[in-house]
Design an enzyme around this catalytic site. Sequence first.
Site, PDB file in Angstrom:
ATOM      1  N   ASP A  26       0.816  -1.209   0.000  1.00 51.58           N
ATOM      2  CA  ASP A  26       0.000   0.000   0.000  1.00 51.58           C
ATOM      3  C   ASP A  26       0.859   1.272   0.000  1.00 51.58           C
ATOM      4  OD1 ASP A  26      -3.018   1.059   0.888  1.00 51.58           O
ATOM      5  OD2 ASP A  26      -1.398   2.242   1.766  1.00 51.58           O
ATOM      6  N   SER A  52      -9.496  -2.562  -4.195  1.00 49.63           N
ATOM      7  CA  SER A  52     -10.586  -3.484  -3.865  1.00 49.63           C
ATOM      8  C   SER A  52     -11.922  -2.965  -4.371  1.00 49.63           C
ATOM      9  CB  SER A  52     -10.655  -3.668  -2.342  1.00 49.63           C
ATOM     10  OG  SER A  52      -9.494  -4.274  -1.848  1.00 49.63           O
ATOM     11  N   SER A 110      -4.611   2.602  -0.660  1.00 53.41           N
ATOM     12  CA  SER A 110      -4.397   2.010  -1.985  1.00 53.41           C
ATOM     13  C   SER A 110      -4.993   0.614  -2.085  1.00 53.41           C
ATOM     14  CB  SER A 110      -2.903   1.968  -2.305  1.00 53.41           C
ATOM     15  OG  SER A 110      -2.369   3.267  -2.374  1.00 53.41           O
ATOM     16  N   ASP A 111      -4.817  -0.190  -1.031  1.00 51.90           N
ATOM     17  CA  ASP A 111      -5.429  -1.522  -1.024  1.00 51.90           C
ATOM     18  C   ASP A 111      -6.933  -1.426  -1.210  1.00 51.90           C
ATOM     19  OD1 ASP A 111      -3.112  -3.017  -0.631  1.00 51.90           O
ATOM     20  OD2 ASP A 111      -3.216  -2.861   1.538  1.00 51.90           O
ATOM     21  N   MET A 112      -7.553  -0.520  -0.470  1.00 52.92           N
ATOM     22  CA  MET A 112      -9.017  -0.432  -0.507  1.00 52.92           C
ATOM     23  C   MET A 112      -9.513   0.211  -1.795  1.00 52.92           C
ATOM     24  SD  MET A 112      -9.981   0.341   3.455  1.00 52.92           S
ATOM     25  CE  MET A 112      -9.627  -0.889   4.714  1.00 52.92           C
TER      26      MET A 112
END
Length: 408
Positions: free
Chosen positions: A151, A184, A179-181
């Site tokens: 991230d 997603s 960034s991960d979310m």
Amino acid sequence: MCTDGGRVAPDLLPGTGEQPLSDVTVLELGHIIAGPFCSMLLADLGAEVIKVEHPERGDAVRDSSPVGNSSFNYVNRNKLGVSLDLKSEEGRTVFKDLVQQADVLVENFAAGTADRLGVGYDDLSAVNEELVYCSIKGFNPGPYEDFPALDPVAEALSGVMSVTGHADTPPVRSGTSLSDMAASLYGALTIVATIRQRDATGEGQYITVPLFESTVSLMGYWLAYTQAYDETPEPMGASHPGWAPYDVFRSADDEWVFIGPSSDRQWRRLCDALDSDLHKDNRFKTLSGRLENRAVLNDAVQSVCDNFDAEELVARLQEASVPVAPVNDTDDVSSDPHLEATNALSEVRATEGDGDRIQTPRFPARATGFDRVESADPPALGEDTDAVLTALGYDRDQIEHLRREDVV
């Protein structure tokens, strides 16, 4: 594709035919945040999600640390837990039996890992040609595709770090897995769109969702600003280059409060509500004047805020329809009266820690045509393996054989 209402094990999870994805089964080969958060969103819309983990190690953050445990408990609600050793031939055989019954697969292994394990898109589309296969990676195919990514890597490359924090301090990442979310969310949206297309054509697809490019998309208006005005934005804390006052201020009881009037009318309302005549000062009458004299203005507004505790400051400005909010910590958020009134949080089992039950956010959107799925506990490692394999047609002897061979 699945039969029996679209679910491999229809009686093991909350959700009914009333949810839009109730006929969709998702396999998750996910760890940490990006893959699990994506499949959790699909579960919140009614999909059956089967989380497949290694029998010994499980998800990389499972039982890893207080923060790791907490992230696991949040992003893995409403899932079935199956343990399989995908490095074994028998484990891959069982997994392909699952794939035959699935609609979607979500994975966020490091680049190339799924192919090395024999569970890449080419391997699995040969088993189920209607499979929608979603890979969440650091980068789309290109010069960076083989670089390791986390991230903060995406936040640094995308420019997010460059505008976060304050000008006199080093760049900082956001306080959550931004960034991960972001990836997603794009993954879940693309999966839903692809399912619709698959239902029309009968053909599965391969989806790639990158952390880097997804985070760049969140920086879109700053990229436009830089190119249009040939100026690179600097870190701005809680302020904004286009409005003033627009920042956090300390109250008399030493709490932080965000205050952000976004029009001359709201500025005058602020002054009236706080018994101030700052709006009569020639330097502060217009927005251009307030921006030009931002530092002096902020000091003056802070002097006014020194007269009120946080509760009264917020109440007065809310009554005057001026944008304002206390800067809550996570303990404040967990007991927020609005979240309680709107049923925005639900309790799930804590896998570790001092409490047996913890509150986590529910799916925030509402629709008139369906209810949100009630939150189910995140699964213990392999908790539903026997039930899922039984639903696939494996008998007790076969399951015990797999267990003796450390396949499950």
